[in-house]
Write an enzyme that holds these catalytic residues in place. Structure first.
Site, PDB file in Angstrom:
ATOM      1  N   HIS A 190       0.854  -1.197   0.000  1.00  0.00           N
ATOM      2  CA  HIS A 190       0.000   0.000   0.000  1.00  0.00           C
ATOM      3  C   HIS A 190       0.893   1.251   0.000  1.00  0.00           C
ATOM      4  O   HIS A 190       0.698   2.163  -0.810  1.00  0.00           O
ATOM      5  CB  HIS A 190      -0.917  -0.020   1.247  1.00  0.00           C
ATOM      6  CG  HIS A 190      -1.732   1.229   1.441  1.00  0.00           C
ATOM      7  ND1 HIS A 190      -3.097   1.278   1.249  1.00  0.00           N
ATOM      8  CD2 HIS A 190      -1.374   2.480   1.824  1.00  0.00           C
ATOM      9  CE1 HIS A 190      -3.528   2.508   1.491  1.00  0.00           C
ATOM     10  NE2 HIS A 190      -2.500   3.249   1.853  1.00  0.00           N
ATOM     11  N   GLU A 191       1.858   1.282   0.908  1.00  0.00           N
ATOM     12  CA  GLU A 191       2.715   2.471   1.018  1.00  0.00           C
ATOM     13  C   GLU A 191       3.544   2.674  -0.239  1.00  0.00           C
ATOM     14  O   GLU A 191       3.670   3.784  -0.745  1.00  0.00           O
ATOM     15  CB  GLU A 191       3.624   2.363   2.251  1.00  0.00           C
ATOM     16  CG  GLU A 191       2.890   2.367   3.585  1.00  0.00           C
ATOM     17  CD  GLU A 191       1.881   3.491   3.727  1.00  0.00           C
ATOM     18  OE1 GLU A 191       2.028   4.534   3.077  1.00  0.00           O
ATOM     19  OE2 GLU A 191       0.913   3.311   4.484  1.00  0.00           O
ATOM     20  N   HIS A 244       1.698   4.304  -3.054  1.00  0.00           N
ATOM     21  CA  HIS A 244       1.557   5.767  -3.015  1.00  0.00           C
ATOM     22  C   HIS A 244       2.670   6.413  -3.840  1.00  0.00           C
ATOM     23  O   HIS A 244       2.458   7.428  -4.510  1.00  0.00           O
ATOM     24  CB  HIS A 244       1.612   6.279  -1.573  1.00  0.00           C
ATOM     25  CG  HIS A 244       0.297   6.192  -0.852  1.00  0.00           C
ATOM     26  ND1 HIS A 244      -0.877   6.712  -1.361  1.00  0.00           N
ATOM     27  CD2 HIS A 244      -0.029   5.638   0.346  1.00  0.00           C
ATOM     28  CE1 HIS A 244      -1.870   6.486  -0.498  1.00  0.00           C
ATOM     29  NE2 HIS A 244      -1.378   5.834   0.543  1.00  0.00           N
ATOM     30  N   TYR A 295      -4.272  14.762  -2.418  1.00  0.00           N
ATOM     31  CA  TYR A 295      -4.658  13.897  -1.303  1.00  0.00           C
ATOM     32  C   TYR A 295      -5.807  14.487  -0.492  1.00  0.00           C
ATOM     33  O   TYR A 295      -5.717  14.650   0.715  1.00  0.00           O
ATOM     34  CB  TYR A 295      -3.436  13.646  -0.421  1.00  0.00           C
ATOM     35  CG  TYR A 295      -3.517  12.396   0.446  1.00  0.00           C
ATOM     36  CD1 TYR A 295      -3.768  11.152  -0.095  1.00  0.00           C
ATOM     37  CD2 TYR A 295      -3.312  12.476   1.817  1.00  0.00           C
ATOM     38  CE1 TYR A 295      -3.829  10.011   0.688  1.00  0.00           C
ATOM     39  CE2 TYR A 295      -3.360  11.342   2.617  1.00  0.00           C
ATOM     40  CZ  TYR A 295      -3.629  10.124   2.037  1.00  0.00           C
ATOM     41  OH  TYR A 295      -3.675   8.986   2.834  1.00  0.00           O
ATOM     42  N   GLU A 348      -5.973   6.743  -2.057  1.00  0.00           N
ATOM     43  CA  GLU A 348      -6.013   5.697  -1.027  1.00  0.00           C
ATOM     44  C   GLU A 348      -6.465   4.361  -1.616  1.00  0.00           C
ATOM     45  O   GLU A 348      -5.900   3.309  -1.321  1.00  0.00           O
ATOM     46  CB  GLU A 348      -6.978   6.110   0.091  1.00  0.00           C
ATOM     47  CG  GLU A 348      -6.304   6.787   1.251  1.00  0.00           C
ATOM     48  CD  GLU A 348      -5.147   5.974   1.793  1.00  0.00           C
ATOM     49  OE1 GLU A 348      -5.345   4.796   2.130  1.00  0.00           O
ATOM     50  OE2 GLU A 348      -4.026   6.503   1.868  1.00  0.00           O
ATOM     51  N   ASP A 378     -19.842  13.322   2.713  1.00  0.00           N
ATOM     52  CA  ASP A 378     -19.366  14.640   2.271  1.00  0.00           C
ATOM     53  C   ASP A 378     -18.261  15.113   3.197  1.00  0.00           C
ATOM     54  O   ASP A 378     -18.428  15.103   4.406  1.00  0.00           O
ATOM     55  CB  ASP A 378     -20.525  15.645   2.289  1.00  0.00           C
ATOM     56  CG  ASP A 378     -21.316  15.600   0.999  1.00  0.00           C
ATOM     57  OD1 ASP A 378     -20.690  15.443  -0.071  1.00  0.00           O
ATOM     58  OD2 ASP A 378     -22.564  15.692   1.066  1.00  0.00           O
ATOM     59  N   HIS A 406      -9.602   7.957   3.739  1.00  0.00           N
ATOM     60  CA  HIS A 406      -9.658   6.526   4.040  1.00  0.00           C
ATOM     61  C   HIS A 406     -11.098   6.029   4.201  1.00  0.00           C
ATOM     62  O   HIS A 406     -11.321   4.843   4.383  1.00  0.00           O
ATOM     63  CB  HIS A 406      -8.900   6.200   5.334  1.00  0.00           C
ATOM     64  CG  HIS A 406      -7.462   6.569   5.315  1.00  0.00           C
ATOM     65  ND1 HIS A 406      -7.026   7.843   5.552  1.00  0.00           N
ATOM     66  CD2 HIS A 406      -6.354   5.833   5.074  1.00  0.00           C
ATOM     67  CE1 HIS A 406      -5.701   7.877   5.473  1.00  0.00           C
ATOM     68  NE2 HIS A 406      -5.267   6.671   5.179  1.00  0.00           N
TER      69      HIS A 406
HETATM   70 ZN   LIG Z   1      -2.443   5.259   2.236  1.00  0.00          ZN
END
Ligand SMILES: [Zn+2]
Length: 339
Positions: A165-166, A169, A182, A191, A257, A262
């Site tokens: 996951h990291e 990015h 982001y 994400e 909203d 995440h």
């Molecule tokens: Zn992340």
């Protein structure tokens, strides 16, 4: 070296989750969690820059380094392992090294991408960041892992999908023209893309088909008292599969909203899951390459609808107009109410 305008300092654990756990924690633990929440906000506010090339990039070569911050906040820390060097006594160092290697191999073999920048960029990781630090993040240049407090979080390097996951990015920062901002929907997409490839790396390593995979993110990093995982792509918001505060929506009907990146990432996560299940077999054979190709068709402020369009376009480019793959992708975005 030009500065990437939208490199992020991107965390695996949301501030919302840290705050919620703080609400339920003992006073000492509460202070730690709230401090770390503030620390996250501070780190996010710092301008992240594109990695500077350290050493000549050799096409096709995997180059990893792992550092030990020795419980300080200074990066990268003391060099513990370089490419090809022997395993050390420190388990976290070896896990960060091996996880980065598997992730590199996945991108190289499955998607023909040479590292984070597709130019063989060295993959840097730091472990033992600060003391009892309950997070892992990509800071625009490298991956950073806390140890967790041992009470709520058990560490971050032993979940392969967290490492992948990291690292993803970093890939997104380079593969999407201008990176993905982001915040709002582009942030939730950022994400989601990390969850998608995080899960794919795990599935690929375990040789699991889309049907067999658990589709969980962060399984095994939480203490049993907190839950089983951070997120479920198969059923976002299903607290029984994840943890008691999971508020991820599964479709646009539950869109929050101003929600955390995440939170709303549950929607595109579930679209990927639906596409992978419809396409059958291994998710990395068709759904993965389609999502990967779509990255190059996005802009920095892409919305979920833009991603739906980009993945459909990517399916056409890879499998032809009116192909079963194109229809499966479009149907998946319908499932989550984006189109
Ligand atoms: Zn992340």
């Amino acid at each position: 070296m030009p500065i990437q305008p939208h490199g992020c300092t991107c965390f695996i654990i949301s501030s919302r989750m840290l705050r919620q756990l703080a609400d339920e924690a003992e006073p000492a633990e509460r202070h730690l969690l709230l401090d770390q929440c503030e620390m996250s906000a501070y780190l996010r506010g710092q301008r992240s820059v594109a990695p500077t090339a350290m050493g000549a990039a050799v096409p096709g070569e995997k180059r990893r380094t792992v550092y030990d911050a020795r419980h300080k906040a200074t990066l990268p820390g003391k060099l513990m392992r370089g490419e090809g060097s022997m395993a050390v006594a420190d388990v976290s160092v070896n896990q960060a090294y091996d996880g980065a290697g598997t992730t590199y191999d996945f991108f190289r073999e499955v998607l023909k991408r040479n590292s984070i920048d597709n130019k063989g960029l060295r993959i840097d990781s730091t472990v033992h960041y600060q003391t009892r630090f309950n997070n892992a993040f990509w800071n625009g240049q490298q991956m950073v892992y806390g140890d967790g407090d041992g009470k709520l979080f058990l560490g971050f390097t032993h979940a392969l999908e967290v490492i992948a996951h990291e690292l993803t990015h970093g890939v997104t920062q380079h593969a999407v023209p201008g990176g993905l901002v982001y915040e709002n929907q582009s942030g939730a997409l950022n994400e989601s893309i990390s969850d998608v490839f995080g899960s794919l790396v795990k599935q690929w390593k375990l040789k699991q088909s889309a049907e067999q995979a658990d589709w969980l993110i962060g399984s095994g990093i939480l203490a049993a008292s907190v839950g089983k995982a951070l997120r479920s792509m198969a059923d976002p918001g299903n607290k029984k599969l994840t943890w008691s505060g999971d508020e991820q929506p599964k479709t646009m009907a539950g869109y929050v909203d101003g929600g955390d990146v995440h939170t709303n990432s549950g929607i595109p996560n579930h679209a990927f899951y639906a596409a992978a299940i419809a396409l059958k077999g291994n998710a990395w054979d068709k759904a993965g390459p389609i999502w990967y190709k779509a990255l190059g068709l996005l802009t920095s402020t892409a919305t979920f609808a833009d991603m739906a369009k980009a993945t459909a376009q990517a399916a056409v480019l890879l499998y032809g107009a009116d192909s079963a793959e194109q229809h499966a992708v479009q149907a998946a975005w319908k499932v989550v109410g984006v189109v």
